[in-house]
Design an enzyme around this catalytic site. Structure first.
Site, PDB file in Angstrom:
ATOM      1  N   THR A 182       9.389   6.194   6.613  1.00  0.00           N
ATOM      2  CA  THR A 182       8.044   5.742   6.974  1.00  0.00           C
ATOM      3  C   THR A 182       8.078   4.528   7.887  1.00  0.00           C
ATOM      4  O   THR A 182       7.196   4.351   8.738  1.00  0.00           O
ATOM      5  CB  THR A 182       7.239   5.421   5.701  1.00  0.00           C
ATOM      6  OG1 THR A 182       7.189   6.579   4.879  1.00  0.00           O
ATOM      7  CG2 THR A 182       5.829   4.973   6.024  1.00  0.00           C
ATOM      8  N   THR A 187      11.282   5.297   1.642  1.00  0.00           N
ATOM      9  CA  THR A 187      11.228   4.694   0.304  1.00  0.00           C
ATOM     10  C   THR A 187      11.474   5.687  -0.833  1.00  0.00           C
ATOM     11  O   THR A 187      11.849   5.272  -1.928  1.00  0.00           O
ATOM     12  CB  THR A 187       9.865   4.014   0.080  1.00  0.00           C
ATOM     13  OG1 THR A 187       8.815   4.975   0.227  1.00  0.00           O
ATOM     14  CG2 THR A 187       9.668   2.868   1.059  1.00  0.00           C
ATOM     15  N   ASP A 188      11.277   6.982  -0.589  1.00  0.00           N
ATOM     16  CA  ASP A 188      11.338   7.925  -1.709  1.00  0.00           C
ATOM     17  C   ASP A 188      12.694   7.948  -2.393  1.00  0.00           C
ATOM     18  O   ASP A 188      12.776   8.037  -3.626  1.00  0.00           O
ATOM     19  CB  ASP A 188      10.979   9.335  -1.231  1.00  0.00           C
ATOM     20  CG  ASP A 188       9.487   9.518  -1.019  1.00  0.00           C
ATOM     21  OD1 ASP A 188       8.718   8.630  -1.432  1.00  0.00           O
ATOM     22  OD2 ASP A 188       9.089  10.548  -0.436  1.00  0.00           O
ATOM     23  N   LYS A 235      11.525   2.812  -7.454  1.00  0.00           N
ATOM     24  CA  LYS A 235      10.177   2.960  -6.907  1.00  0.00           C
ATOM     25  C   LYS A 235       9.230   3.264  -8.056  1.00  0.00           C
ATOM     26  O   LYS A 235       9.442   4.220  -8.810  1.00  0.00           O
ATOM     27  CB  LYS A 235      10.147   4.078  -5.862  1.00  0.00           C
ATOM     28  CG  LYS A 235       8.821   4.186  -5.121  1.00  0.00           C
ATOM     29  CD  LYS A 235       8.902   5.200  -3.985  1.00  0.00           C
ATOM     30  CE  LYS A 235       7.567   5.247  -3.222  1.00  0.00           C
ATOM     31  NZ  LYS A 235       7.613   6.183  -2.077  1.00  0.00           N
TER      32      LYS A 235
END
Length: 332
Positions: free
Chosen positions: A15, A94-95, A167
């Site tokens: 992202t 980020t996943d 996360k």
């Protein structure tokens, strides 16, 4: 006059390099913006360090896997071995950021700073968080106190250890948390203040070497849920030649009887079975509510299922001995 530190930025997409159709957000495509374009938005970075960029992937992190991790670890080690490189910053979606960071934490053989960062908002969105995260990641990489702390994740003014971070929210910019121990430190503008160091084995003390590893052993994760028969998933992994199974169990790594029987059968067949938990925090304790010795299981301790999978994959490149793998889970 002494030279500025040289930080190499390795871009993988995500992202932070994504572009949305509208600046107000909504749908976006990962990995659309090159590393030099990212740096051009933050000219102040060059006051901190001499920076150079290298794109090693351009994907959303949902597509990140072992085929990316292995060459990434080797490239990191090549760069860190150079006298003219003082640290690395890796931009990442980020996943799966926590998984990549933990894999590198176990396979990089340098005490130089390695910082992974990303963003929750695409680069062209209003209030994009990527530029500040990248600036603070470079500030952390040039901080002398960063040396020897293993691979770190820097987002939202916070420095996390690779082993601890996860996360925790689908959309919030404060998504990254370390629920068991908290962060390693914080970043204020370009000043980095640390509170602690990781205590578990990492980087220069790790015995995992992937220089000649072409692929990692196959390890799957089975998720427990009320009323479910996850035994079917256990049996499917066993039938398809998996070397290990992580069970994301209830509470302290518990399971219902049907699943327990399937896991025990898998362990007897030579598959390494790790008991983890679907809970956000807390340790799965050895022989807590489950007789691990009887079943031939190994407790994951404080590792969440996805990180337990990584440690088991690397452990199986070294040994299939269950007692030695159990020690890895107590020390890494």
């Amino acid at each position: 006059m002494s030279r500025k530190p040289h930080i190499v930025i390795l871009a993988t997409g995500g992202t932070i390099a994504g572009a949305a159709a509208a600046e107000t957000g909504g749908a976006y495509t990962s990995g659309q913006i090159g590393v030099e374009d990212l740096l051009s938005v933050i000219p102040e970075i060059r006051n901190l360090a001499e920076v150079s960029g290298e794109e090693i992937a351009s994907i959303g992190s949902q597509d990140m896997d072992e085929s990316n991790w292995l060459p990434m670890a080797r490239r990191c080690n090549e760069l860190l071995a150079r006298d003219d490189v003082d640290g690395l910053v890796i931009t990442h979606g980020t996943d799966t950021m926590e998984e990549t960071a933990y894999f590198l934490n176990l396979t990089i053989r340098s005490s130089k700073p390695v910082v992974v960062t990303g963003a929750m908002r695409p680069a062209n969105a209003h209030s994009a968080d990527g530029p500040m995260n990248l600036f603070e990641a470079v500030a952390t990489a040039v901080c002398p106190d960063s040396c020897g702390r293993g691979v770190m994740v820097v987002t939202n003014d916070t420095v996390f250890g690779a082993r601890d971070v996860t996360k925790s929210c689908t959309t919030a910019i404060h998504t990254f948390q370390a629920p068991n121990f908290g962060p390693l430190g914080h970043v204020h503008a370009q000043n980095v203040e640390f509170q602690r160091k990781p205590q578990r084995i990492h980087t220069t003390d790790s015995e995992f070497n992937v220089d000649n590893v072409k692929e990692l052993p196959k390890v799957g994760i089975v998720y427990a849920h009320a009323g479910g028969d996850s035994a079917i998933a256990v049996e499917a992994f066993a039938a398809n030649g998996y070397d290990g199974i992580i069970h994301a169990g209830f509470g302290n790594g518990n399971f219902n009887q049907t699943v327990g029987d399937a896991l025990a059968k898998a362990a007897r067949s030579g598959i390494t079975v790790i008991r983890a938990s679907r809970a956000l925090s807390g340790a799965v304790t050895e022989a807590g509510e489950v007789d691990d010795a009887r079943y031939g299981f190994i407790a994951a301790g404080l590792l969440n299922p996805q990180k337990a999978r990584i440690l088991l994959q690397l452990a199986l490149t070294v040994t299939q001995d269950r007692d030695r793998i159990r020690e890895f889970f107590k020390t890494y």
